[in-house]
Design a protein around this motif. Structure first.
Motif, PDB file in Angstrom:
ATOM      1  N   TRP A 157       0.833  -1.197   0.000  1.00  0.00           N
ATOM      2  CA  TRP A 157       0.000   0.000   0.000  1.00  0.00           C
ATOM      3  C   TRP A 157       0.864   1.242   0.000  1.00  0.00           C
ATOM      4  O   TRP A 157       2.053   1.194   0.313  1.00  0.00           O
ATOM      5  N   VAL A 158       0.230   2.369  -0.362  1.00  0.00           N
ATOM      6  CA  VAL A 158       0.887   3.679  -0.413  1.00  0.00           C
ATOM      7  C   VAL A 158      -0.028   4.691   0.264  1.00  0.00           C
ATOM      8  O   VAL A 158      -1.231   4.727  -0.025  1.00  0.00           O
ATOM      9  N   PHE A 159       0.539   5.500   1.158  1.00  0.00           N
ATOM     10  CA  PHE A 159      -0.202   6.629   1.728  1.00  0.00           C
ATOM     11  C   PHE A 159       0.422   7.911   1.205  1.00  0.00           C
ATOM     12  O   PHE A 159       1.613   8.159   1.394  1.00  0.00           O
ATOM     13  N   HIS A 160      -0.388   8.732   0.530  1.00  0.00           N
ATOM     14  CA  HIS A 160       0.104   9.963  -0.077  1.00  0.00           C
ATOM     15  C   HIS A 160       0.168  11.081   0.963  1.00  0.00           C
ATOM     16  O   HIS A 160      -0.872  11.541   1.441  1.00  0.00           O
ATOM     17  N   THR A 161       1.358  11.527   1.301  1.00  0.00           N
ATOM     18  CA  THR A 161       1.487  12.639   2.249  1.00  0.00           C
ATOM     19  C   THR A 161       1.233  13.984   1.577  1.00  0.00           C
ATOM     20  O   THR A 161       1.038  14.987   2.269  1.00  0.00           O
ATOM     21  N   ILE A 162       1.247  14.030   0.255  1.00  0.00           N
ATOM     22  CA  ILE A 162       0.718  15.165  -0.507  1.00  0.00           C
ATOM     23  C   ILE A 162      -0.525  14.622  -1.205  1.00  0.00           C
ATOM     24  O   ILE A 162      -0.428  13.872  -2.174  1.00  0.00           O
ATOM     25  N   PRO A 163      -1.708  14.946  -0.690  1.00  0.00           N
ATOM     26  CA  PRO A 163      -2.925  14.233  -1.085  1.00  0.00           C
ATOM     27  C   PRO A 163      -3.250  14.355  -2.574  1.00  0.00           C
ATOM     28  O   PRO A 163      -3.000  15.383  -3.217  1.00  0.00           O
TER      29      PRO A 163
END
Length: 735
Positions: free
Chosen positions: A237-243
């Motif tokens: 998975w990937v969480f975008h810290t710049i949405p």
């Protein structure tokens, strides 16, 4: 020895059963990951507390500590020769110990395994590339499969913990590229961007979660958090810290900001609530650091404490410490998880210290601050095109552990000469608000470096936080980016490129300041061209990558440094290689003309090179997290020549964190005087110290083998003007 063994067994049962992440749990964690006999995780345990229940070494016998063994990281039983060709560099690694085996890294990021009782090398693994910073490694096991995971530049390696060989089933023959999962929708070619991980991630079941260190310039890669399968290396998975569109926080940036902005990365490490399956971490500032005219808004999830579901990366909560950061006040160390007593009840909390000297205590379930926080109006008179956020946070408790502004009372008082010298600096750059935006005139600012540093803090089982701090004032002055005055038809000379990219640290005379920024005026005599070419491309310990420059531009800088050319090296015509660095492409990167860049960024020193501020310069504080009150604060580190002049102990900058033990001792190194110390945790008094062969710019560990407790520190110096070394040193009580 028999009594020690029984005591350890009882303590292990108690702590494994009752405590994980600092509080009561419904199920125990695997004993292999419990701190005590082992030190199996960066930060001691997955909660990042740097606490060990071991108590064999006490305040009464600590003065009997002696060197048990030393390991020279350049020596190898598997190599036929001793490698003396590699330039000495910093070792920031806090090693781990599992079942009597110590795992750590060398200055050039080779991985090794030692007998933790003797320091004898078992194996050493050499990666394909040479790196510059690694602060720790990760351990995982399932039955007979035991693996060490660690990073070198853009590669994540899986190494067999028993043999030191790559686990070929992981990724591509044991390696995963850390740029994987970052190319979703961005305009830059991610393969040309610098992405590395200087701090280890955490492992939850079979999922490895990790952050990254990226450039802090306009070419920065996004700081997305990724998770990889520990067995296969597949991206989970990937969480975008710049949405991205549709994600929470998207509206806190200009539209489609994720396509061209970078940063907001977790470079300092993370912690894990094993029972709840939640990972916690802090993020860095958005790029570029000091001008945000093209990124209006609060800029989530930069400068945030974030809680994610470790299984799928879904957002649980966030807490932003700085809105629209213009001061590089990113979160510099992992949070810690502990349990406090609040209003008569036990409460699991996340504790996060910051570069500007604040401690946030957040409810672990909700992310809400335990203590009141006021949002106050702050200056908004930024550079043209800039729109600073109109409010910032002021927590009521705990009070700041480092200075917030450079006032007249902070002018150095160690001598009349130092007072006169630093007063001139103060009068030229004085700042009346810690949130004053960067300007052309320049400001005095805290928070570019600590406050808190990457070495972390320690929290004992009583909920007492032991926090190192540096009081470092900086001068920060801006200028209009010279590139925006150019066209595609004009190239820069090496001297101009040096002035634009290097002079803010090393000075127009190339002499640096002798400490943080080295003298490079004779680089041609001290640095092979191939090494400098690699350094310019990849960056170094504190030096950023200049990968955003073209090969031609980096070569022009090298020509200027090596041949001292003064005539412009003009490259005729509209060369495609230069189009990415000058002219119209800058409008694509920055969005409009008028962007500003750093002209001067340097620490304040007096005329003799001492910190240009009234002591103390480095301290450790004890803070009761339940009440938010300070128990004590002491300077740590010494300049012996100043002590001989009758000046009280000043403390020095501290680069490395503490550990705290069950016998009420704090062990800490990281000082400029190249010593490791033990402090009484109840008073802060130094009860033992030892002169290391080189500075220990790392965090120590403690563990037990054959009923003997050891303390180990990496002592490699090699930076900030100090002599280099290559050793890991173990201390123990005599038999």
């Amino acid at each position: 020895m028999f009594k020690n063994s029984i005591r350890y067994i009882l303590l292990s049962i108690v702590f494994v059963t009752l405590f994980s992440c600092g509080g009561p749990t419904s199920k125990s964690i695997p004993s292999i990951y419990a701190t005590g006999k082992n030190f199996p995780v960066y930060g001691g345990d997955k909660a990042g507390n740097r606490y060990s229940p071991l108590d064999q070494i006490t305040k009464e016998n600590v003065n009997r500590l002696e060197v048990a063994w030393m390991y020279d990281t350049r020596q190898s039983v598997t190599d036929t020769t001793k490698d003396n060709t590699r330039r000495p560099r910093l070792i920031e690694c806090q090693p781990i110990v599992v079942d009597g085996i110590l795992y750590g890294t060398t200055a050039d990021l080779r991985l090794f395994a030692l007998n933790a009782a003797t320091g004898e090398e078992i194996w050493k693994f050499s990666p394909d590339d040479v790196g510059y910073i690694n602060r720790g490694v990760m351990y995982w096991e399932d039955g007979g499969d035991k693996r060490i995971f660690y990073t070198v530049e853009s590669n994540l390696y899986a190494v067999d913990a028993k043999t030191g060989k790559l686990k070929s089933s992981f990724g591509a023959n044991g390696i995963v590229d850390l740029r994987e999962g970052l190319d979703d929708g961005i305009t830059n070619d991610v393969n040309k961007l610098r992405v590395r991980a200087t701090s280890p991630g955490v492992i939850y079941n079979n999922t490895l979660v990790i952050g990254s260190a990226v450039s802090e310039s306009g070419d920065a890669a996004p700081g997305s958090i990724r998770a990889f399968n520990v067995i296969t290396g597949e991206l989970e998975w990937v969480f975008h810290t710049i949405p991205h569109p549709g994600e929470e926080g998207y509206e806190t940036w200009p539209p489609n900001a994720y396509q061209q902005h970078g940063g907001a990365n977790n470079w300092s490490g993370m912690v894990l609530d094993e029972q709840e399956g939640v990972v916690f971490f802090g993020t860095g500032s958005p790029s570029g650091d000091y001008y945000g005219g093209n990124r209006d808004g609060k800029n989530l999830f930069s400068d945030c404490v974030v809680a994610l579901n470790a299984e799928d990366g879904s957002l649980k909560w966030y807490f932003q410490t700085v809105h629209h950061d213009l001061w590089d006040r990113d979160i510099p160390q992992p949070p810690s998880l502990t349990t406090i007593t609040k209003d008569g009840k036990k409460l699991k909390v996340v504790v996060q210290a910051t570069k500007d000297g604040l401690v946030y205590v957040l409810d672990q379930e909700s992310g809400v601050s335990v203590f009141p926080i006021e949002e106050r109006a702050v200056p908004t008179n930024g550079l043209p095109g800039e729109h600073p956020w109109p409010t910032q946070k002021y927590p009521e408790k705990p009070l700041p552990f480092s200075r917030q502004m450079y006032t007249e009372d902070d002018i150095s008082n160690i001598s009349p000469e130092a007072e006169a010298y630093t007063r001139k600096i103060f009068e030229r750059y004085r700042t009346d608000n810690k949130w004053a935006p960067p300007s052309l005139k320049g400001i005095l600012s805290f928070g570019i470096s600590g406050g808190a540093e990457w070495g972390g803090n320690a929290i004992d089982r009583d909920g007492i936080l032991y926090q190192p701090s540096n009081d470092n004032p900086w001068i920060l002055a801006m200028e209009k980016n010279p590139k925006l005055d150019q066209t595609k038809e004009k190239a820069f000379s090496g001297q101009e490129l040096y002035a634009m990219n290097c002079a803010s640290c090393h000075g127009s005379d190339k002499k640096g300041n002798g400490r943080d920024f080295p003298d490079i005026s004779n680089v041609k005599d001290n640095y092979p061209q191939k090494d400098l070419a690699s350094l310019l491309l990849n960056g170094g310990v504190r030096m950023p990558s200049f990968g955003h420059l073209t090969d031609i531009e980096r070569n022009l800088i090298m020509d200027y440094l090596y041949r001292e050319q003064t005539e412009p090296e003009v490259v005729r015509g509209a060369h495609s290689d230069l189009n990415s660095a000058v002219g119209e492409s800058d409008k694509d990167i920055f969005g409009f003309e008028g962007v500003y860049d750093v002209k001067l960024r340097t620490k304040v020193y007096d005329e003799q090179g001492y910190p240009g501020i009234k002591p103390p310069w480095g301290t450790v504080s004890a803070i009761d997290i339940s009440s938010g009150e300070y128990l004590w604060k002491v300077p740590v580190g010494e300049f012996p020549e100043l002590t001989e002049r009758g000046i009280p102990i000043t403390g020095t900058e501290i680069y490395g964190g503490p550990i705290v033990t069950g016998s009420d001792l704090i062990f800490i190194a990281g000082t400029r005087d190249e010593r490791i110390r033990a402090l009484d945790k109840t008073t802060g008094k130094v009860v033992w110290e030892h002169q290391l062969p080189a500075a220990g710019f790392a965090t120590p560990i403690t563990y037990e083998v054959n009923d003997k407790q050891y303390i180990v520190i990496a002592a490699a110096g090699g930076t900030r003007g100090l002599k280099p070394g290559d050793n890991y040193i173990a201390f123990a009580l005599p038999d």
